[in-house]
Design a protein around this motif. Structure first.
Motif, PDB file in Angstrom:
ATOM      1  N   LYS A  71       0.771  -1.242  -0.017  1.00  0.00           N
ATOM      2  CA  LYS A  71      -0.010  -0.023  -0.103  1.00  0.00           C
ATOM      3  C   LYS A  71       0.969   1.275   0.112  1.00  0.00           C
ATOM      4  N   THR A  72       2.044   1.064  -0.421  1.00  0.00           N
ATOM      5  CA  THR A  72       2.915   2.372  -0.306  1.00  0.00           C
ATOM      6  C   THR A  72       3.201   2.398  -2.020  1.00  0.00           C
ATOM      7  N   GLY A  73       2.902   3.627  -2.545  1.00  0.00           N
ATOM      8  CA  GLY A  73       3.209   4.026  -3.877  1.00  0.00           C
ATOM      9  C   GLY A  73       4.585   5.028  -3.882  1.00  0.00           C
ATOM     10  N   VAL A  74       5.488   4.786  -5.140  1.00  0.00           N
ATOM     11  CA  VAL A  74       6.550   5.396  -4.908  1.00  0.00           C
ATOM     12  C   VAL A  74       6.625   6.052  -6.482  1.00  0.00           C
ATOM     13  N   ILE A  75       6.942   7.537  -6.418  1.00  0.00           N
ATOM     14  CA  ILE A  75       7.284   8.176  -7.674  1.00  0.00           C
ATOM     15  C   ILE A  75       8.519   8.686  -7.618  1.00  0.00           C
ATOM     16  N   ASP A 153      10.070  11.396  -4.856  1.00  0.00           N
ATOM     17  CA  ASP A 153      11.705  11.700  -4.759  1.00  0.00           C
ATOM     18  C   ASP A 153      11.823  12.897  -5.935  1.00  0.00           C
ATOM     19  N   GLU A 154      11.670  14.076  -5.588  1.00  0.00           N
ATOM     20  CA  GLU A 154      12.069  15.175  -6.468  1.00  0.00           C
ATOM     21  C   GLU A 154      11.006  14.899  -7.799  1.00  0.00           C
ATOM     22  N   ILE A 182       1.384  11.885   2.235  1.00  0.00           N
ATOM     23  CA  ILE A 182       2.278  12.204   1.098  1.00  0.00           C
ATOM     24  C   ILE A 182       3.715  12.521   2.000  1.00  0.00           C
ATOM     25  N   VAL A 183       4.857  11.895   1.612  1.00  0.00           N
ATOM     26  CA  VAL A 183       6.295  12.226   1.840  1.00  0.00           C
ATOM     27  C   VAL A 183       6.803  12.644   0.377  1.00  0.00           C
ATOM     28  N   LEU A 184       7.327  13.951   0.474  1.00  0.00           N
ATOM     29  CA  LEU A 184       7.848  14.701  -0.871  1.00  0.00           C
ATOM     30  C   LEU A 184       9.259  15.072  -0.371  1.00  0.00           C
ATOM     31  N   ILE A 185      10.277  14.254  -1.154  1.00  0.00           N
ATOM     32  CA  ILE A 185      11.412  14.965  -1.095  1.00  0.00           C
ATOM     33  C   ILE A 185      11.812  15.912  -2.209  1.00  0.00           C
ATOM     34  N   THR A 186      12.139  17.021  -1.995  1.00  0.00           N
ATOM     35  CA  THR A 186      12.388  17.965  -2.926  1.00  0.00           C
ATOM     36  C   THR A 186      13.678  18.978  -2.414  1.00  0.00           C
TER      37      THR A 186
END
Length: 245
Positions: A71-75, A153-154, A182-186
């Motif tokens: 249930k974890t999506g990754v972009i 991830d960015e 949501i966890v966003l790396i930027t």
């Protein structure tokens, strides 16, 4: 939702993350920002279950993370699309790997590609698409599995400013519609301030968190044009630069 306890990740003798602790609540949007090499992407890979820590643990919904979650999506930054597969097949890849039937995959993929306005490109290949379209396919693949957590991830760093803002607006829409965490790396300060309900600033050199800023105005398009938005950007920039705001 996500509890990180005393996380240590090292390569050889170098500690990339050093006794790092953080929490992300359910349906919270968390932006993690810091200079290159501070451990942002390493932290995301830990949250995705792609690498085990040297010390410490990550607990998600009360369960210690030991592997990749269904249930974890990754972009990823480079979208991660397979160039030899069509838009349709790329969008349904996560469902296929999880063993869903073809009929279920087809129904979900059609619905999501239509929702993201890329259904007309379904028979094309990634190299035939614009950067913004490729990113929409990556988003489609990630949300097709109905994740409760979305890690990015960015994801918009290679896009022009207008396309980037358009996709940021899309992510806020999906965040509300699908009740995502949501966890966003930027590395982009304006992006962190717009998308982060919680802004986590990484220390530039010791693998820890330097500061956490709460941002109740995240996701408000009108907020982008206010002096308060600019002030918060200045605060984040000052923390990253190590000088008072």
């Amino acid at each position: 939702m996500i509890d990180v306890h005393n996380l240590v990740v090292q390569y050889g003798q170098t500690k990339i993350l050093n006794n790092l602790n953080m929490q992300v609540k359910r349906n919270e949007s968390c932006a993690i920002i810091g200079p290159s090499g501070c451990g942002k992407t390493t932290l995301l890979y830990q949250l995705a279950g792609l690498r085990k820590p040297n010390e410490g643990k990550i607990i998600i919904n009360g369960t210690t993370l030991t592997d990749i979650r269904d249930k974890t999506g990754v972009i990823l930054q480079n979208y991660g699309l397979l160039p030899w597969k069509t838009v349709w097949d790329n969008a349904g890849l996560g469902l296929k790997l999880r063993g869903f039937s073809k009929n279920h995959r087809d129904n979900v993929v059609k619905m999501i590609l239509t929702e993201l306005n890329v259904y007309q490109q379904r028979r094309q290949y990634p190299t035939q698409l614009s950067g913004g379209q490729q990113q929409r396919i990556a988003i489609a693949r990630a949300i097709s599995i109905e994740p409760d957590i979305l890690l990015m991830d960015e994801p918009f760093s290679a896009l022009d400013a207008i396309t980037r803002e358009s996709l940021q607006d899309l992510m806020i829409k999906l965040y509300h519609q699908k009740q995502l965490t949501i966890v966003l790396i930027t590395h982009n300060i304006e992006e962190a301030v717009f998308l982060g309900e919680k802004i986590i600033i990484m220390h530039p050199s010791n693998g820890t968190i330097k500061k956490i800023i709460d941002n109740p105005h995240f996701g408000d398009k009108a907020f982008r044009n206010t002096t308060d938005f600019h002030k918060l950007c200045v605060e984040v920039r000052s923390e990253m630069a190590g000088r008072p705001s």
